[in-house]
Each structure stands twice: as structure tokens, then as C-alpha cells.
Scaffold this motif. Sequence first.
Motif, PDB file in Angstrom:
ATOM      1  N   VAL A 161       0.875   9.808   8.956  1.00  0.00           N
ATOM      2  CA  VAL A 161       0.614  10.159   7.565  1.00  0.00           C
ATOM      3  C   VAL A 161      -0.763  10.798   7.406  1.00  0.00           C
ATOM      4  O   VAL A 161      -0.957  11.688   6.564  1.00  0.00           O
ATOM      5  N   GLY A 162      -1.735  10.336   8.200  1.00  0.00           N
ATOM      6  CA  GLY A 162      -3.068  10.906   8.154  1.00  0.00           C
ATOM      7  C   GLY A 162      -3.912  10.453   6.987  1.00  0.00           C
ATOM      8  O   GLY A 162      -4.895  11.122   6.642  1.00  0.00           O
ATOM      9  N   THR A 163      -3.547   9.316   6.362  1.00  0.00           N
ATOM     10  CA  THR A 163      -4.318   8.854   5.206  1.00  0.00           C
ATOM     11  C   THR A 163      -5.337   7.790   5.542  1.00  0.00           C
ATOM     12  O   THR A 163      -6.320   7.612   4.823  1.00  0.00           O
ATOM     13  N   GLY A 164      -5.104   7.019   6.628  1.00  0.00           N
ATOM     14  CA  GLY A 164      -5.993   5.936   6.976  1.00  0.00           C
ATOM     15  C   GLY A 164      -5.904   4.757   6.034  1.00  0.00           C
ATOM     16  O   GLY A 164      -6.802   3.921   5.989  1.00  0.00           O
ATOM     17  N   ARG A 165      -4.795   4.632   5.272  1.00  0.00           N
ATOM     18  CA  ARG A 165      -4.686   3.594   4.261  1.00  0.00           C
ATOM     19  C   ARG A 165      -3.867   2.402   4.731  1.00  0.00           C
ATOM     20  O   ARG A 165      -3.894   1.355   4.082  1.00  0.00           O
ATOM     21  N   ALA A 166      -3.109   2.527   5.810  1.00  0.00           N
ATOM     22  CA  ALA A 166      -2.203   1.460   6.207  1.00  0.00           C
ATOM     23  C   ALA A 166      -2.944   0.313   6.887  1.00  0.00           C
ATOM     24  O   ALA A 166      -2.713  -0.860   6.601  1.00  0.00           O
ATOM     25  N   VAL A 167      -3.838   0.620   7.818  1.00  0.00           N
ATOM     26  CA  VAL A 167      -4.570  -0.409   8.551  1.00  0.00           C
ATOM     27  C   VAL A 167      -5.640  -1.006   7.646  1.00  0.00           C
ATOM     28  O   VAL A 167      -6.455  -0.268   7.082  1.00  0.00           O
ATOM     29  N   VAL A 204       0.852  -1.184   0.000  1.00  0.00           N
ATOM     30  CA  VAL A 204       0.000   0.000   0.000  1.00  0.00           C
ATOM     31  C   VAL A 204       0.891   1.239   0.000  1.00  0.00           C
ATOM     32  O   VAL A 204       1.946   1.270   0.640  1.00  0.00           O
ATOM     33  N   GLU A 205       0.494   2.248  -0.753  1.00  0.00           N
ATOM     34  CA  GLU A 205       1.242   3.498  -0.793  1.00  0.00           C
ATOM     35  C   GLU A 205       0.881   4.340   0.422  1.00  0.00           C
ATOM     36  O   GLU A 205      -0.290   4.626   0.664  1.00  0.00           O
ATOM     37  N   VAL A 206       1.893   4.719   1.194  1.00  0.00           N
ATOM     38  CA  VAL A 206       1.648   5.461   2.432  1.00  0.00           C
ATOM     39  C   VAL A 206       2.289   6.846   2.418  1.00  0.00           C
ATOM     40  O   VAL A 206       2.318   7.534   3.447  1.00  0.00           O
ATOM     41  N   GLY A 207       2.776   7.264   1.293  1.00  0.00           N
ATOM     42  CA  GLY A 207       3.386   8.588   1.213  1.00  0.00           C
ATOM     43  C   GLY A 207       4.169   8.738  -0.068  1.00  0.00           C
ATOM     44  O   GLY A 207       4.207   7.836  -0.906  1.00  0.00           O
ATOM     45  N   THR A 208       4.802   9.885  -0.242  1.00  0.00           N
ATOM     46  CA  THR A 208       5.650  10.147  -1.398  1.00  0.00           C
ATOM     47  C   THR A 208       6.928  10.836  -0.959  1.00  0.00           C
ATOM     48  O   THR A 208       6.984  11.461   0.108  1.00  0.00           O
ATOM     49  N   GLN A 209       7.949  10.699  -1.778  1.00  0.00           N
ATOM     50  CA  GLN A 209       9.194  11.423  -1.582  1.00  0.00           C
ATOM     51  C   GLN A 209       9.434  12.323  -2.785  1.00  0.00           C
ATOM     52  O   GLN A 209       9.142  11.944  -3.925  1.00  0.00           O
ATOM     53  N   GLU A 210       9.971  13.506  -2.531  1.00  0.00           N
ATOM     54  CA  GLU A 210      10.320  14.442  -3.599  1.00  0.00           C
ATOM     55  C   GLU A 210      11.826  14.679  -3.577  1.00  0.00           C
ATOM     56  O   GLU A 210      12.424  14.855  -2.519  1.00  0.00           O
ATOM     57  N   LEU A 211      12.432  14.693  -4.749  1.00  0.00           N
ATOM     58  CA  LEU A 211      13.863  14.935  -4.862  1.00  0.00           C
ATOM     59  C   LEU A 211      14.127  16.439  -4.846  1.00  0.00           C
ATOM     60  O   LEU A 211      13.513  17.192  -5.607  1.00  0.00           O
ATOM     61  N   LYS A 212      15.044  16.869  -3.972  1.00  0.00           N
ATOM     62  CA  LYS A 212      15.392  18.285  -3.872  1.00  0.00           C
ATOM     63  C   LYS A 212      16.908  18.452  -3.864  1.00  0.00           C
ATOM     64  O   LYS A 212      17.657  17.493  -3.686  1.00  0.00           O
ATOM     65  N   ALA A 213      17.343  19.698  -4.038  1.00  0.00           N
ATOM     66  CA  ALA A 213      18.761  20.013  -3.954  1.00  0.00           C
ATOM     67  C   ALA A 213      19.119  20.292  -2.500  1.00  0.00           C
ATOM     68  O   ALA A 213      18.466  21.102  -1.838  1.00  0.00           O
ATOM     69  N   LEU A 214      20.141  19.604  -2.014  1.00  0.00           N
ATOM     70  CA  LEU A 214      20.634  19.793  -0.648  1.00  0.00           C
ATOM     71  C   LEU A 214      21.855  20.705  -0.726  1.00  0.00           C
ATOM     72  O   LEU A 214      22.892  20.342  -1.302  1.00  0.00           O
ATOM     73  N   LEU A 215      21.737  21.891  -0.138  1.00  0.00           N
ATOM     74  CA  LEU A 215      22.765  22.923  -0.264  1.00  0.00           C
ATOM     75  C   LEU A 215      23.363  23.273   1.098  1.00  0.00           C
ATOM     76  O   LEU A 215      22.732  23.050   2.134  1.00  0.00           O
ATOM     77  N   PRO A 216      24.594  23.826   1.107  1.00  0.00           N
ATOM     78  CA  PRO A 216      25.263  24.131   2.385  1.00  0.00           C
ATOM     79  C   PRO A 216      24.465  25.109   3.240  1.00  0.00           C
ATOM     80  O   PRO A 216      23.696  25.930   2.716  1.00  0.00           O
ATOM     81  N   PRO A 217      24.639  25.029   4.571  1.00  0.00           N
ATOM     82  CA  PRO A 217      23.973  25.981   5.470  1.00  0.00           C
ATOM     83  C   PRO A 217      24.300  27.418   5.074  1.00  0.00           C
ATOM     84  O   PRO A 217      25.426  27.725   4.652  1.00  0.00           O
ATOM     85  N   LEU A 270       4.961  -2.827   2.751  1.00  0.00           N
ATOM     86  CA  LEU A 270       4.692  -4.226   2.411  1.00  0.00           C
ATOM     87  C   LEU A 270       4.503  -5.051   3.672  1.00  0.00           C
ATOM     88  O   LEU A 270       5.211  -4.856   4.670  1.00  0.00           O
ATOM     89  N   ARG A 271       3.546  -5.964   3.620  1.00  0.00           N
ATOM     90  CA  ARG A 271       3.345  -6.936   4.698  1.00  0.00           C
ATOM     91  C   ARG A 271       2.714  -8.182   4.091  1.00  0.00           C
ATOM     92  O   ARG A 271       2.201  -8.148   2.969  1.00  0.00           O
ATOM     93  N   ARG A 272       2.766  -9.274   4.834  1.00  0.00           N
ATOM     94  CA  ARG A 272       2.155 -10.495   4.318  1.00  0.00           C
ATOM     95  C   ARG A 272       0.632 -10.374   4.323  1.00  0.00           C
ATOM     96  O   ARG A 272       0.058  -9.695   5.165  1.00  0.00           O
TER      97      ARG A 272
END
Length: 295
Positions: free
Chosen positions: A285-291, A159-172, A264-266
Motif C-alpha cells: 500500500v505504501g502508507t506506513g499505517r498498518a504497522v 486502521v484504514e489501509v486503502g480504498t475501493q472505487e465502484l466501476k462498471a465492469l463491461l465485456p471484453p 482489524l486486529r486485537r
Amino acid sequence: MERRQLEYFLAIVEYGGVTRAATRLHVAQPTISAALRSLEKELGGQLFERGPGRFLLTQAGASLIGPARRVLRDFDLAADSVQDVLGLSGGRISIATVPAIGFGWLTKVLAEFRRLYPAVQVSVDSDIDSQAIADGVADGSHDVGLTVESTVNAGIDGVEVGTQELKALLPPGTPQQEAPIALRDLVSMDLITMHSSTSRRWLETQLGLVGLRPSIAVELSSSDSIVPLVTTGAGYALWWTPMDNGACVLHTIEPSLTRPIRLLRREGKPAPTIEAFLRAVDVVVGTGRAVPEEN
């Protein structure tokens, strides 16, 4: 056949011999040796070929690994079911995750899980191979898997429980800006990257479309040193979010890239400890999709 015999058998497989298994389990070596001989006698054949300083699985031994893991998981499920009735006052959950999820998204979920169920022991293993994680869930090595790629396994719920976005990581101290950074603007900057990664391959492909290449300054075998190096100003990196970025600055990039976080789970009704973890996921996550829904 007893549970402890199977535990000792799997420990010998994992650690490569009786001596190392005894050391890791804090059990006397003769105890493990006697349990193994008893198990082999009961099954009617050798599970290992013995040699000087080595234990090699026989075909019979290799065939026992999967069933042994499932039997031990069933023992855990039985114990968890009782604890569920009594109030989940113990138990254990094993999680396998890709590093990009373990460094950020999972941290928040585990914090919530520990707040709700402090008596449950948590084990987390990291693996860059999503299919290997799925295989581990399927054969009972892990209760839950967290991946970012599609996998193929019978008997697995994903089940999809979120997304990741690719960003540029720059010095402080890098000035914040509202507009995304164009990939071509990153070409003149020094890139800190792993030898092989999804983000690097994507960047090289995107820049290659316009005849450009990234300026690679540092190549790493793991992501552990990326944030410290960017923090010192050694260069920039591409960083999946949400993931801990320390004091570094994150900027969106154009074009953008996102990917799903898959849990993933059995198949079937989850054990109480697994269901508790799924509840913690839904809280964060607040989606209610995992359970899973009750049938």
C-alpha cells in the motif's frame, strides 16, 4: 488443562461431533473422546449433551469457547515470539475478509507476504458480514480481519489501509473512453448482480432519485460467476476495484462511490506473524499505517 484438550474441544464444536472432528483432525475417535472426558472431569461438568448422532453444547461448554480460543492464540503467540527471535521460520496466520477485498487487494498483499515469509502458513476465510469478521478477530478465531464497513468491538484496533472505487465492469472489447459513464446510460444495459449487495442497493437508490430502475438480467447468490458471465457478453456488472476483472473492461461511473478498506486486529503488541503481515501491507500500500508505532 492441556492445549490438545482445548483443540479437540473446539474441533467438536466446529464439526458438530467427535466422529467428524476425528476425521478432520486425522485422529482416532477414542483419543478425542478420552481427551473430552478428561477435560470435563477436570472442569467438573459436562461440556456437551450427548444424543444419537449429535453433540449439543451445554451452557458451560458455550462459556468455554471464547477462553479456549484465546488460550490457543496465546500458545501461538508464545511460539511466534520465539520464532521472531530465531527469524520467523514458521508459524501461522488466520485472515478473515469480505470477498471484494479477497479477490483483489488481498491477493497482492499475500503475494508480498509469501515472498517475504515463505515458511508462514496462511489461512483465509471469506465472509460477507463485516461485523461477523470483527467478532471473529475479537474472540481469537482470526488474527486479522479485512472489512469495508465500520464495526463495533471492544479490544479491536482498526486502521484504514486503502480504498475501493465502484466501476462498471463491461465485456471484453468494449471501447475505452475517458469520460465516466453516467448511471442513466446503464439503464438500457442488462445488469448482472447479486441478490443483495452494497453496489446494487446504491445503484437502485441513485436511479430511483430520477425515476429509473436498473434492467436486471441475472441475479446471483455469490460474486463468483460475475466475471465469467460478463466475459461472455451476458451483461454488465458493478465492480469494486481493485479486484480481479479478468479480460473485462472497467469504466469509471458518475456519480462515483468509494469506500475504505479497514484492517482489524486485537489491541496490544501484535504477534510476530501478524506484524509481518502488517509489514507486507505497508510494502504494497505504501502508507506506513498498518504497522503500529513503538511506544
